[in-house]
Design a protein around this motif. Sequence first.
Motif, PDB file in Angstrom:
ATOM      1  N   GLY A 104      21.380 -46.966 122.993  1.00 24.75           N
ATOM      2  CA  GLY A 104      21.968 -46.134 124.030  1.00 24.75           C
ATOM      3  C   GLY A 104      23.435 -45.822 123.823  1.00 24.75           C
ATOM      4  O   GLY A 104      24.000 -44.997 124.561  1.00 24.75           O
ATOM      5  N   ARG A 105      24.070 -46.463 122.843  1.00 32.53           N
ATOM      6  CA  ARG A 105      25.501 -46.232 122.593  1.00 32.53           C
ATOM      7  C   ARG A 105      25.763 -45.359 121.368  1.00 32.53           C
ATOM      8  O   ARG A 105      26.821 -44.750 121.257  1.00 32.53           O
ATOM      9  CB  ARG A 105      26.231 -47.563 122.367  1.00 32.53           C
ATOM     10  N   LEU A 106      24.831 -45.328 120.431  1.00 35.94           N
ATOM     11  CA  LEU A 106      25.078 -44.645 119.169  1.00 35.94           C
ATOM     12  C   LEU A 106      25.129 -43.136 119.387  1.00 35.94           C
ATOM     13  O   LEU A 106      24.247 -42.560 120.032  1.00 35.94           O
ATOM     14  CB  LEU A 106      23.980 -44.996 118.168  1.00 35.94           C
ATOM     15  N   ALA A 107      26.163 -42.501 118.854  1.00 35.68           N
ATOM     16  CA  ALA A 107      26.329 -41.052 118.993  1.00 35.68           C
ATOM     17  C   ALA A 107      25.116 -40.324 118.416  1.00 35.68           C
ATOM     18  O   ALA A 107      24.400 -40.845 117.550  1.00 35.68           O
ATOM     19  CB  ALA A 107      27.601 -40.612 118.282  1.00 35.68           C
ATOM     20  N   SER A 108      24.896 -39.094 118.879  1.00 35.55           N
ATOM     21  CA  SER A 108      23.690 -38.350 118.490  1.00 35.55           C
ATOM     22  C   SER A 108      23.608 -38.131 116.982  1.00 35.55           C
ATOM     23  O   SER A 108      22.515 -38.050 116.421  1.00 35.55           O
ATOM     24  CB  SER A 108      23.651 -37.000 119.211  1.00 35.55           C
ATOM     25  N   ASP A 109      24.760 -38.047 116.311  1.00 40.37           N
ATOM     26  CA  ASP A 109      24.764 -37.862 114.862  1.00 40.37           C
ATOM     27  C   ASP A 109      25.212 -39.133 114.135  1.00 40.37           C
ATOM     28  O   ASP A 109      25.557 -39.092 112.958  1.00 40.37           O
ATOM     29  CB  ASP A 109      25.676 -36.702 114.462  1.00 40.37           C
ATOM     30  N   GLY A 110      25.177 -40.257 114.845  1.00 41.98           N
ATOM     31  CA  GLY A 110      25.643 -41.508 114.263  1.00 41.98           C
ATOM     32  C   GLY A 110      24.556 -42.231 113.492  1.00 41.98           C
ATOM     33  O   GLY A 110      23.374 -41.914 113.592  1.00 41.98           O
ATOM     34  N   PHE A 111      24.981 -43.219 112.704  1.00 39.83           N
ATOM     35  CA  PHE A 111      24.037 -44.059 111.966  1.00 39.83           C
ATOM     36  C   PHE A 111      24.589 -45.469 111.868  1.00 39.83           C
ATOM     37  O   PHE A 111      25.773 -45.720 112.141  1.00 39.83           O
ATOM     38  CB  PHE A 111      23.724 -43.487 110.575  1.00 39.83           C
ATOM     39  N   THR A 127      30.273 -45.077 123.778  1.00 43.81           N
ATOM     40  CA  THR A 127      29.758 -44.322 122.642  1.00 43.81           C
ATOM     41  C   THR A 127      30.316 -44.891 121.347  1.00 43.81           C
ATOM     42  O   THR A 127      31.530 -45.117 121.226  1.00 43.81           O
ATOM     43  CB  THR A 127      30.133 -42.833 122.737  1.00 43.81           C
ATOM     44  N   ILE A 128      29.434 -45.131 120.386  1.00 43.39           N
ATOM     45  CA  ILE A 128      29.817 -45.629 119.061  1.00 43.39           C
ATOM     46  C   ILE A 128      29.410 -44.571 118.044  1.00 43.39           C
ATOM     47  O   ILE A 128      28.233 -44.192 117.975  1.00 43.39           O
ATOM     48  CB  ILE A 128      29.125 -46.969 118.759  1.00 43.39           C
ATOM     49  N   GLU A 129      30.381 -44.081 117.276  1.00 42.15           N
ATOM     50  CA  GLU A 129      30.082 -43.000 116.323  1.00 42.15           C
ATOM     51  C   GLU A 129      29.216 -43.499 115.175  1.00 42.15           C
ATOM     52  O   GLU A 129      28.156 -42.957 114.893  1.00 42.15           O
ATOM     53  CB  GLU A 129      31.375 -42.395 115.794  1.00 42.15           C
ATOM     54  N   HIS A 130      29.687 -44.533 114.485  1.00 44.25           N
ATOM     55  CA  HIS A 130      28.922 -45.183 113.424  1.00 44.25           C
ATOM     56  C   HIS A 130      29.118 -46.685 113.583  1.00 44.25           C
ATOM     57  O   HIS A 130      30.147 -47.133 114.109  1.00 44.25           O
ATOM     58  CB  HIS A 130      29.375 -44.748 112.034  1.00 44.25           C
ATOM     59  N   ALA A 131      28.148 -47.467 113.103  1.00 41.46           N
ATOM     60  CA  ALA A 131      28.251 -48.922 113.241  1.00 41.46           C
ATOM     61  C   ALA A 131      27.881 -49.608 111.943  1.00 41.46           C
ATOM     62  O   ALA A 131      27.057 -49.114 111.163  1.00 41.46           O
ATOM     63  CB  ALA A 131      27.342 -49.410 114.369  1.00 41.46           C
ATOM     64  N   ILE A 132      28.499 -50.758 111.728  1.00 45.17           N
ATOM     65  CA  ILE A 132      28.123 -51.670 110.659  1.00 45.17           C
ATOM     66  C   ILE A 132      27.748 -52.985 111.319  1.00 45.17           C
ATOM     67  O   ILE A 132      28.538 -53.538 112.096  1.00 45.17           O
ATOM     68  CB  ILE A 132      29.273 -51.882 109.649  1.00 45.17           C
ATOM     69  N   VAL A 133      26.550 -53.470 111.039  1.00 45.37           N
ATOM     70  CA  VAL A 133      26.080 -54.725 111.625  1.00 45.37           C
ATOM     71  C   VAL A 133      26.256 -55.835 110.596  1.00 45.37           C
ATOM     72  O   VAL A 133      25.691 -55.775 109.501  1.00 45.37           O
ATOM     73  CB  VAL A 133      24.619 -54.622 112.074  1.00 45.37           C
ATOM     74  N   ALA A 134      27.045 -56.849 110.971  1.00 46.54           N
ATOM     75  CA  ALA A 134      27.380 -57.931 110.043  1.00 46.54           C
ATOM     76  C   ALA A 134      27.177 -59.303 110.673  1.00 46.54           C
ATOM     77  O   ALA A 134      27.840 -60.269 110.302  1.00 46.54           O
ATOM     78  CB  ALA A 134      28.833 -57.781 109.555  1.00 46.54           C
ATOM     79  N   ALA A 185      15.693 -50.097 117.717  1.00 48.19           N
ATOM     80  CA  ALA A 185      16.671 -49.863 118.771  1.00 48.19           C
ATOM     81  C   ALA A 185      17.298 -48.475 118.711  1.00 48.19           C
ATOM     82  O   ALA A 185      17.552 -47.857 119.755  1.00 48.19           O
ATOM     83  CB  ALA A 185      17.776 -50.917 118.696  1.00 48.19           C
ATOM     84  N   VAL A 186      17.557 -47.961 117.497  1.00 47.00           N
ATOM     85  CA  VAL A 186      18.322 -46.715 117.382  1.00 47.00           C
ATOM     86  C   VAL A 186      17.547 -45.577 116.727  1.00 47.00           C
ATOM     87  O   VAL A 186      18.006 -44.432 116.719  1.00 47.00           O
ATOM     88  CB  VAL A 186      19.645 -46.945 116.618  1.00 47.00           C
ATOM     89  N   GLY A 187      16.377 -45.872 116.149  1.00 44.05           N
ATOM     90  CA  GLY A 187      15.587 -44.849 115.475  1.00 44.05           C
ATOM     91  C   GLY A 187      15.426 -45.144 114.004  1.00 44.05           C
ATOM     92  O   GLY A 187      16.378 -45.583 113.340  1.00 44.05           O
ATOM     93  N   ALA A 188      14.243 -44.895 113.503  1.00 46.38           N
ATOM     94  CA  ALA A 188      13.916 -45.259 112.123  1.00 46.38           C
ATOM     95  C   ALA A 188      14.765 -44.525 111.102  1.00 46.38           C
ATOM     96  O   ALA A 188      15.009 -45.038 110.001  1.00 46.38           O
ATOM     97  CB  ALA A 188      12.434 -45.000 111.855  1.00 46.38           C
ATOM     98  N   ASP A 189      15.217 -43.315 111.440  1.00 44.79           N
ATOM     99  CA  ASP A 189      15.963 -42.505 110.474  1.00 44.79           C
ATOM    100  C   ASP A 189      17.471 -42.671 110.601  1.00 44.79           C
ATOM    101  O   ASP A 189      18.235 -41.927 109.981  1.00 44.79           O
ATOM    102  CB  ASP A 189      15.595 -41.031 110.630  1.00 44.79           C
ATOM    103  N   ARG A 190      17.910 -43.655 111.371  1.00 42.28           N
ATOM    104  CA  ARG A 190      19.350 -43.790 111.632  1.00 42.28           C
ATOM    105  C   ARG A 190      19.931 -45.097 111.099  1.00 42.28           C
ATOM    106  O   ARG A 190      21.039 -45.477 111.467  1.00 42.28           O
ATOM    107  CB  ARG A 190      19.605 -43.669 113.138  1.00 42.28           C
TER     108      ARG A 190
END
Length: 315
Positions: A90-97, A68-75, A113-118
Amino acid sequence: MKVTIIGAGAIGGTIGARMHRAGHDVLLCDADAAHVAAINDDGLHIEGPVEEFTAHVPAVAPDDLPDTIEHAIVAVKSLHTASAAALLEGRLASDGFVLTVQNGLTADTLQAAVGADRVVSSFVNFGADYLGPGRILQGNVATFRIGEIGGGPITPRVGLLADSLPYALPTENVLGYLWGKEAYGAMLWAGAVSDLTIADSLSLPPYRALMMAVAQEAIDQAPVPVESFDGFVPDDLDGSLDRLAAFNRKSAKARSGIYRDLMVRKRKTEVDEVHKDIQGPVFDRIVAMIHDIEEGRRTCEVANLEELAEFAASR
Protein backbone atom coordinates in the motif's frame (compact mmCIF):
# COMPACT_ATOMS: atom_id res chain seq x y z
CA MET A 1 17.59 7.12 -7.15
CA LYS A 2 15.12 7.91 -4.40
CA VAL A 3 15.09 4.80 -2.24
CA THR A 4 13.99 3.63 1.19
CA ILE A 5 16.09 0.86 2.71
CA ILE A 6 14.16 -1.42 5.04
CA GLY A 7 16.76 -2.80 7.45
CA ALA A 8 19.80 -0.62 8.15
CA GLY A 9 22.01 -3.32 9.62
CA ALA A 10 25.18 -4.80 8.14
CA ILE A 11 24.22 -5.00 4.46
CA GLY A 12 21.47 -2.37 4.34
CA GLY A 13 23.56 0.10 6.30
CA THR A 14 26.61 -0.37 4.08
CA ILE A 15 24.57 -0.01 0.90
CA GLY A 16 22.64 2.97 2.25
CA ALA A 17 25.72 4.85 3.41
CA ARG A 18 27.49 4.35 0.10
CA MET A 19 24.44 5.30 -1.98
CA HIS A 20 23.89 8.42 0.12
CA ARG A 21 27.51 9.47 -0.28
CA ALA A 22 27.19 8.95 -4.06
CA GLY A 23 24.34 11.48 -4.15
CA HIS A 24 21.23 9.31 -4.06
CA ASP A 25 18.19 10.29 -1.97
CA VAL A 26 18.25 7.59 0.73
CA LEU A 27 16.03 7.00 3.75
CA LEU A 28 17.00 4.26 6.19
CA CYS A 29 14.39 2.37 8.21
CA ASP A 30 15.22 0.09 11.12
CA ALA A 31 13.34 -1.44 14.04
CA ASP A 32 16.25 -0.84 16.44
CA ALA A 33 15.40 2.49 18.09
CA ALA A 34 18.93 2.99 19.44
CA HIS A 35 20.42 2.43 15.98
CA VAL A 36 18.00 4.91 14.39
CA ALA A 37 18.72 7.52 17.07
CA ALA A 38 22.50 7.12 16.72
CA ILE A 39 22.32 7.51 12.93
CA ASN A 40 20.22 10.67 13.23
CA ASP A 41 22.41 12.15 15.98
CA ASP A 42 25.91 11.36 14.70
CA GLY A 43 25.57 9.73 11.27
CA LEU A 44 26.15 6.15 10.17
CA HIS A 45 29.81 5.21 10.63
CA ILE A 46 31.27 2.69 8.17
CA GLU A 47 34.42 1.17 9.63
CA GLY A 48 37.03 -1.40 8.65
CA PRO A 49 39.81 -1.96 6.13
CA VAL A 50 37.84 -1.13 2.97
CA GLU A 51 37.24 2.50 3.91
CA GLU A 52 36.13 4.54 6.92
CA PHE A 53 33.60 7.33 6.56
CA THR A 54 30.43 8.72 8.09
CA ALA A 55 27.20 9.18 6.15
CA HIS A 56 24.71 11.68 7.55
CA VAL A 57 21.69 9.89 6.14
CA PRO A 58 18.20 10.21 7.67
CA ALA A 59 16.75 7.21 9.49
CA VAL A 60 13.28 6.38 10.79
CA ALA A 61 11.52 3.64 12.73
CA PRO A 62 8.95 1.52 10.84
CA ASP A 63 6.05 3.51 12.32
CA ASP A 64 7.50 6.72 10.87
CA LEU A 65 7.82 5.62 7.26
CA PRO A 66 6.26 8.01 4.72
CA ASP A 67 2.93 7.12 3.15
CA THR A 68 4.53 6.73 -0.28
CA ILE A 69 7.81 4.94 -1.04
CA GLU A 70 9.21 5.44 -4.55
CA HIS A 71 11.62 2.49 -4.54
CA ALA A 72 12.67 0.14 -1.74
CA ILE A 73 15.56 -2.12 -0.85
CA VAL A 74 14.77 -4.87 1.64
CA ALA A 75 17.77 -5.84 3.77
CA VAL A 76 16.22 -7.49 6.82
CA LYS A 77 16.96 -11.02 8.01
CA SER A 78 14.89 -13.47 6.01
CA LEU A 79 12.74 -14.39 9.02
CA HIS A 80 11.53 -10.76 9.07
CA THR A 81 10.59 -10.65 5.37
CA ALA A 82 6.86 -10.76 6.07
CA SER A 83 7.15 -7.75 8.37
CA ALA A 84 9.08 -5.81 5.73
CA ALA A 85 6.53 -6.77 3.08
CA ALA A 86 3.71 -5.49 5.28
CA LEU A 87 5.45 -2.11 5.53
CA LEU A 88 5.60 -1.84 1.74
CA GLU A 89 2.07 -3.02 1.00
CA GLY A 90 0.00 0.00 0.00
CA ARG A 91 3.00 2.35 0.21
CA LEU A 92 4.93 1.56 -2.96
CA ALA A 93 4.50 4.19 -5.69
CA SER A 94 2.61 3.11 -8.82
CA ASP A 95 5.85 2.97 -10.83
CA GLY A 96 8.01 1.79 -7.93
CA PHE A 97 9.84 -1.49 -7.43
CA VAL A 98 11.53 -3.41 -4.63
CA LEU A 99 15.01 -4.94 -4.57
CA THR A 100 15.75 -7.71 -2.10
CA VAL A 101 19.36 -8.00 -0.94
CA GLN A 102 18.57 -10.74 1.56
CA ASN A 103 19.89 -14.22 2.07
CA GLY A 104 17.72 -17.03 0.77
CA LEU A 105 14.80 -17.12 -1.65
CA THR A 106 12.53 -14.45 -0.18
CA ALA A 107 11.10 -12.79 -3.28
CA ASP A 108 7.75 -14.62 -3.20
CA THR A 109 6.78 -13.02 0.11
CA LEU A 110 7.55 -9.56 -1.25
CA GLN A 111 5.78 -10.31 -4.52
CA ALA A 112 2.62 -11.28 -2.63
CA ALA A 113 2.63 -7.86 -0.97
CA VAL A 114 3.51 -5.53 -3.86
CA GLY A 115 2.95 -7.56 -7.05
CA ALA A 116 4.85 -10.26 -8.86
CA ASP A 117 6.28 -7.88 -11.47
CA ARG A 118 7.57 -5.31 -8.98
CA VAL A 119 10.34 -7.24 -7.23
CA VAL A 120 13.96 -7.52 -8.35
CA SER A 121 16.45 -9.86 -6.70
CA SER A 122 20.17 -9.81 -5.99
CA PHE A 123 23.12 -11.77 -4.71
CA VAL A 124 25.33 -10.01 -2.15
CA ASN A 125 28.57 -11.54 -0.92
CA PHE A 126 30.57 -8.70 0.59
CA GLY A 127 31.07 -9.14 4.32
CA ALA A 128 29.68 -6.70 6.88
CA ASP A 129 28.74 -6.73 10.55
CA TYR A 130 26.60 -4.56 12.80
CA LEU A 131 28.94 -3.39 15.57
CA GLY A 132 26.53 -1.27 17.59
CA PRO A 133 24.16 1.70 17.23
CA GLY A 134 25.33 3.79 14.30
CA ARG A 135 28.34 1.56 13.53
CA ILE A 136 28.84 -0.94 10.68
CA LEU A 137 31.99 -2.91 9.82
CA GLN A 138 32.56 -3.53 6.11
CA GLY A 139 35.05 -6.37 6.02
CA ASN A 140 35.74 -6.70 2.29
CA VAL A 141 34.58 -6.10 -1.27
CA ALA A 142 33.02 -9.04 -3.09
CA THR A 143 30.51 -10.10 -5.72
CA PHE A 144 27.20 -8.23 -5.98
CA ARG A 145 24.80 -9.20 -8.79
CA ILE A 146 21.33 -7.86 -9.61
CA GLY A 147 18.78 -9.41 -11.95
CA GLU A 148 15.17 -10.13 -12.75
CA ILE A 149 13.87 -13.12 -10.79
CA GLY A 150 12.73 -14.88 -13.94
CA GLY A 151 16.09 -14.35 -15.63
CA GLY A 152 16.53 -13.14 -19.17
CA PRO A 153 17.84 -9.91 -20.70
CA ILE A 154 18.95 -6.99 -18.53
CA THR A 155 15.98 -4.65 -17.99
CA PRO A 156 16.24 -0.87 -17.53
CA ARG A 157 15.49 -1.13 -13.82
CA VAL A 158 18.19 -3.74 -13.32
CA GLY A 159 20.60 -1.47 -15.17
CA LEU A 160 19.56 1.49 -13.00
CA LEU A 161 20.11 -0.51 -9.82
CA ALA A 162 23.46 -1.86 -10.99
CA ASP A 163 24.60 1.69 -11.79
CA SER A 164 23.38 3.02 -8.44
CA LEU A 165 24.52 0.40 -5.92
CA PRO A 166 28.11 -0.16 -4.78
CA TYR A 167 30.01 -2.97 -6.53
CA ALA A 168 26.87 -4.17 -8.33
CA LEU A 169 26.76 -5.68 -11.81
CA PRO A 170 23.71 -6.93 -13.75
CA THR A 171 23.12 -10.62 -14.43
CA GLU A 172 20.72 -12.67 -16.52
CA ASN A 173 20.80 -15.52 -13.95
CA VAL A 174 20.40 -14.05 -10.49
CA LEU A 175 18.80 -17.28 -9.24
CA GLY A 176 21.96 -19.14 -10.23
CA TYR A 177 23.95 -16.85 -7.96
CA LEU A 178 21.41 -17.21 -5.16
CA TRP A 179 21.60 -21.00 -5.34
CA GLY A 180 25.37 -20.75 -5.33
CA LYS A 181 25.07 -18.77 -2.13
CA GLU A 182 22.70 -21.39 -0.72
CA ALA A 183 25.47 -23.96 -1.26
CA TYR A 184 28.21 -21.72 0.16
CA GLY A 185 25.85 -20.68 2.93
CA ALA A 186 25.21 -24.30 3.84
CA MET A 187 28.94 -24.62 4.53
CA LEU A 188 28.83 -21.46 6.65
CA TRP A 189 25.93 -22.90 8.66
CA ALA A 190 28.03 -26.01 9.32
CA GLY A 191 31.06 -23.98 10.38
CA ALA A 192 29.01 -21.68 12.62
CA VAL A 193 28.25 -24.47 15.10
CA SER A 194 31.95 -24.31 16.05
CA ASP A 195 34.10 -21.43 17.29
CA LEU A 196 36.47 -21.67 14.31
CA THR A 197 36.91 -18.86 11.82
CA ILE A 198 35.20 -19.23 8.44
CA ALA A 199 38.54 -19.91 6.77
CA ASP A 200 39.55 -22.63 9.22
CA SER A 201 36.19 -24.42 9.16
CA LEU A 202 36.38 -24.55 5.36
CA SER A 203 40.00 -25.59 4.99
CA LEU A 204 40.88 -27.92 7.89
CA PRO A 205 41.14 -31.52 6.58
CA PRO A 206 38.78 -33.21 9.09
CA TYR A 207 35.83 -31.12 7.89
CA ARG A 208 36.31 -30.97 4.12
CA ALA A 209 34.11 -33.96 3.29
CA LEU A 210 31.34 -32.51 5.46
CA MET A 211 31.54 -29.14 3.72
CA MET A 212 31.42 -30.70 0.26
CA ALA A 213 28.52 -32.96 1.22
CA VAL A 214 26.28 -30.19 2.51
CA ALA A 215 27.12 -27.89 -0.40
CA GLN A 216 26.24 -30.66 -2.84
CA GLU A 217 22.86 -31.15 -1.14
CA ALA A 218 22.03 -27.54 -2.03
CA ILE A 219 23.41 -27.72 -5.57
CA ASP A 220 21.39 -30.86 -6.28
CA GLN A 221 18.16 -28.94 -5.55
CA ALA A 222 18.92 -25.89 -7.71
CA PRO A 223 16.38 -25.41 -10.53
CA VAL A 224 18.81 -23.31 -12.61
CA PRO A 225 22.51 -23.54 -13.49
CA VAL A 226 24.50 -22.54 -10.41
CA GLU A 227 26.93 -19.64 -10.88
CA SER A 228 30.51 -19.29 -9.63
CA PHE A 229 31.74 -16.39 -7.47
CA ASP A 230 34.65 -15.37 -5.21
CA GLY A 231 36.35 -18.77 -5.47
CA PHE A 232 33.20 -20.89 -5.30
CA VAL A 233 32.83 -23.16 -8.33
CA PRO A 234 29.89 -25.59 -8.17
CA ASP A 235 31.57 -28.41 -10.09
CA ASP A 236 34.84 -28.11 -8.13
CA LEU A 237 33.81 -28.11 -4.48
CA ASP A 238 37.14 -29.50 -3.27
CA GLY A 239 39.06 -26.68 -4.91
CA SER A 240 36.38 -24.22 -3.82
CA LEU A 241 37.18 -24.88 -0.17
CA ASP A 242 40.75 -23.65 -0.53
CA ARG A 243 39.76 -20.68 -2.67
CA LEU A 244 36.95 -19.66 -0.31
CA ALA A 245 39.26 -20.01 2.69
CA ALA A 246 41.81 -17.72 1.01
CA PHE A 247 39.03 -15.26 0.15
CA ASN A 248 37.84 -15.17 3.76
CA ARG A 249 41.32 -14.78 5.22
CA LYS A 250 41.56 -11.46 3.39
CA SER A 251 38.39 -10.16 5.06
CA ALA A 252 38.18 -8.32 8.36
CA LYS A 253 35.04 -10.35 9.02
CA ALA A 254 36.52 -13.58 10.37
CA ARG A 255 33.29 -15.26 11.51
CA SER A 256 29.90 -15.50 9.89
CA GLY A 257 26.83 -13.49 10.76
CA ILE A 258 25.31 -16.80 11.84
CA TYR A 259 27.96 -17.23 14.52
CA ARG A 260 27.46 -13.62 15.65
CA ASP A 261 23.70 -14.19 15.91
CA LEU A 262 24.29 -17.28 18.04
CA MET A 263 27.14 -16.18 20.29
CA VAL A 264 27.34 -12.37 20.20
CA ARG A 265 23.86 -11.03 19.60
CA LYS A 266 22.11 -14.05 21.17
CA ARG A 267 19.18 -13.95 18.78
CA LYS A 268 17.31 -16.35 16.53
CA THR A 269 19.00 -17.10 13.24
CA GLU A 270 17.56 -17.44 9.73
CA VAL A 271 18.01 -21.21 9.75
CA ASP A 272 14.32 -22.11 9.51
CA GLU A 273 13.90 -19.87 6.46
CA VAL A 274 16.95 -21.44 4.79
CA HIS A 275 15.64 -24.89 5.67
CA LYS A 276 12.60 -24.19 3.48
CA ASP A 277 14.99 -23.99 0.52
CA ILE A 278 17.44 -26.78 1.36
CA GLN A 279 16.55 -30.25 2.56
CA GLY A 280 18.87 -33.20 3.00
CA PRO A 281 20.18 -35.42 5.77
CA VAL A 282 23.33 -33.40 6.44
CA PHE A 283 21.67 -30.00 6.38
CA ASP A 284 18.77 -31.35 8.45
CA ARG A 285 21.31 -32.37 11.10
CA ILE A 286 22.89 -28.92 11.00
CA VAL A 287 19.49 -27.28 11.48
CA ALA A 288 18.79 -29.42 14.54
CA MET A 289 22.17 -28.46 15.99
CA ILE A 290 21.55 -24.75 15.35
CA HIS A 291 18.24 -25.09 17.21
CA ASP A 292 20.09 -26.68 20.12
CA ILE A 293 22.48 -23.71 20.26
CA GLU A 294 19.67 -21.16 19.95
CA GLU A 295 17.81 -22.80 22.82
CA GLY A 296 20.83 -23.19 25.12
CA ARG A 297 21.32 -26.95 24.91
CA ARG A 298 24.68 -26.53 23.17
CA THR A 299 27.26 -23.83 22.60
CA CYS A 300 29.38 -23.17 19.52
CA GLU A 301 32.41 -25.45 19.78
CA VAL A 302 34.57 -27.70 17.63
CA ALA A 303 32.96 -30.82 19.12
CA ASN A 304 29.78 -29.98 17.19
CA LEU A 305 31.68 -29.81 13.92
CA GLU A 306 33.37 -33.12 14.67
CA GLU A 307 29.97 -34.68 15.29
CA LEU A 308 28.69 -33.37 11.96
CA ALA A 309 31.79 -34.65 10.16
CA GLU A 310 31.25 -38.13 11.61
CA PHE A 311 27.60 -38.05 10.57
CA ALA A 312 28.45 -37.00 7.00
CA ALA A 313 31.11 -39.72 6.78
CA SER A 314 28.56 -42.34 7.83
CA ARG A 315 26.20 -41.45 4.97
